[in-house]
Design an enzyme around this catalytic site. Sequence first.
Site, short mmCIF file in Angstrom:
data_model
loop_
_atom_site.label_atom_id
_atom_site.label_comp_id
_atom_site.label_asym_id
_atom_site.label_seq_id
_atom_site.Cartn_x
_atom_site.Cartn_y
_atom_site.Cartn_z
N HIS A 180 -6.36 -6.14 -1.78
CA HIS A 180 -5.37 -5.12 -1.42
C HIS A 180 -4.33 -5.77 -0.53
O HIS A 180 -4.66 -6.44 0.44
CB HIS A 180 -6.07 -3.96 -0.70
CG HIS A 180 -5.19 -2.77 -0.45
ND1 HIS A 180 -4.77 -1.94 -1.47
CD2 HIS A 180 -4.66 -2.26 0.70
CE1 HIS A 180 -4.03 -0.96 -0.95
NE2 HIS A 180 -3.94 -1.14 0.36
N SER A 232 0.83 -1.20 0.00
CA SER A 232 0.00 0.00 0.00
C SER A 232 0.88 1.26 0.00
O SER A 232 1.70 1.43 -0.89
CB SER A 232 -0.97 -0.03 1.19
OG SER A 232 -1.98 0.93 1.05
N ASP A 249 -7.99 -2.70 -7.35
CA ASP A 249 -7.48 -2.55 -5.99
C ASP A 249 -8.58 -2.05 -5.05
O ASP A 249 -9.21 -1.02 -5.30
CB ASP A 249 -6.32 -1.57 -5.98
CG ASP A 249 -5.73 -1.39 -4.60
OD1 ASP A 249 -4.88 -2.19 -4.21
OD2 ASP A 249 -6.16 -0.44 -3.90
#
Length: 413
Positions: A358, A195, A291
């Site tokens: 994710h 991330s 995502d």
Amino acid sequence: MKQIFIWVLSFWTVIGIGLSRSDAGLEEFNAKERLLSFLETAVVSNSLQVPLTLIQGAASKGAVCLDGTPPGYHLDRGFGSGSNSWLIQLEGGGWCNTIRSCVLRKTTRRGSSKFMEKQINFTGILSNKAEQNPDFYNWNRVKLRYCDGASFAGEGQNEANQLYFRGQRIWSAAMEDLMAKGMHNAEQALLSGCSAGGLASILHCDEFKDLFPKTTKVKCLSDAGLFLDATNVAGGHTLRDMYGGVVTLQGVQNNLPSTCTSQMPPTSCFFPQNLVANIKTPMFLLNAAYDAWQVQESLIPSSADPNGFWRDCKMDQAHCNSSQMLFLQDFRNQMLNAINDFSKSNQNGLFINSCFAHCQSERQDTWYENDSPRIGNKAIAVSVGDWFFDRMSVKAIDCPYPCDNSCHNLIFK
């Protein structure tokens, strides 16, 4: 197609009538925190617990978290054939782009080591078990905690609010500390991140390579870090606006690659799509084509969908109508176009699966399990290992949703 259900009170349902603007801002911050926390939740079973180490001497160098506390990391030493191999995982956790959001952030583990867990689970790519992490289980494995709010790239401070924007110094202090603890002897090293940490692994990839002699095998992995400068459902640019605040407030400009800033505005150079083609060090991009964080916060933020037309689709892709799915398919196409030049390099690797997910390297269920996601019948862990050790070229791009039955899609309730 496996589905992971996430129960989250989203901020578009909790900001009630009568809240002051201040209260609403706090509630929105809390909702974003809940989303991040749920996205980071891993399926843990008998995983290794690794204690927090605060970096000694970091504060004297100005390398501090948002609130001025020292930064830290979790280190589990390698053994056997992995004794001289190092894996650095940069923690993710969003960004703060305003004084208020950074002041709120410094009261959490994302802005202060006072609130960090004293020990954390090492799963997925950090696991110490060969059956869970076949290629990296016996390496020296490090998770560098994220407490600056600008992907380890800021430099500055705000004295009035006692905020320290020292992400770049945290990066440097951590690397110096780890080099002194044996990383300078590394025969091979992998910088990874998820991330906001995935973005950081892109920003710092060549810097990481430069720490080592040319004889050291050094590569980088960005997981869920391919944030796109995309248009939201209302025609706005949510992420561009937010990144503009991060870059300006936290003094990120001078730490961005000059190969980009010489041609584009600094905010554009915080987007990976404008960086990856110019990175010299071999890099692997692991990303879900849809995502989950970008769908929630960039493409369909509540501010862009005040009437809730997209709400059901946003919570569960199975509820998207045909026009909504076309919008999401266009986002996938943008992602593939963004990495076109990057993918042409023989040294780079790709695993872009058509999932609503994710951070797939940190979760055991998506990294390496019997039912973990696959492209061409090859799991993510195997694909990354094949690429790192040059066993074969890996340029795995999935067919569009809904063709992949191996996805662990995140369903929000």
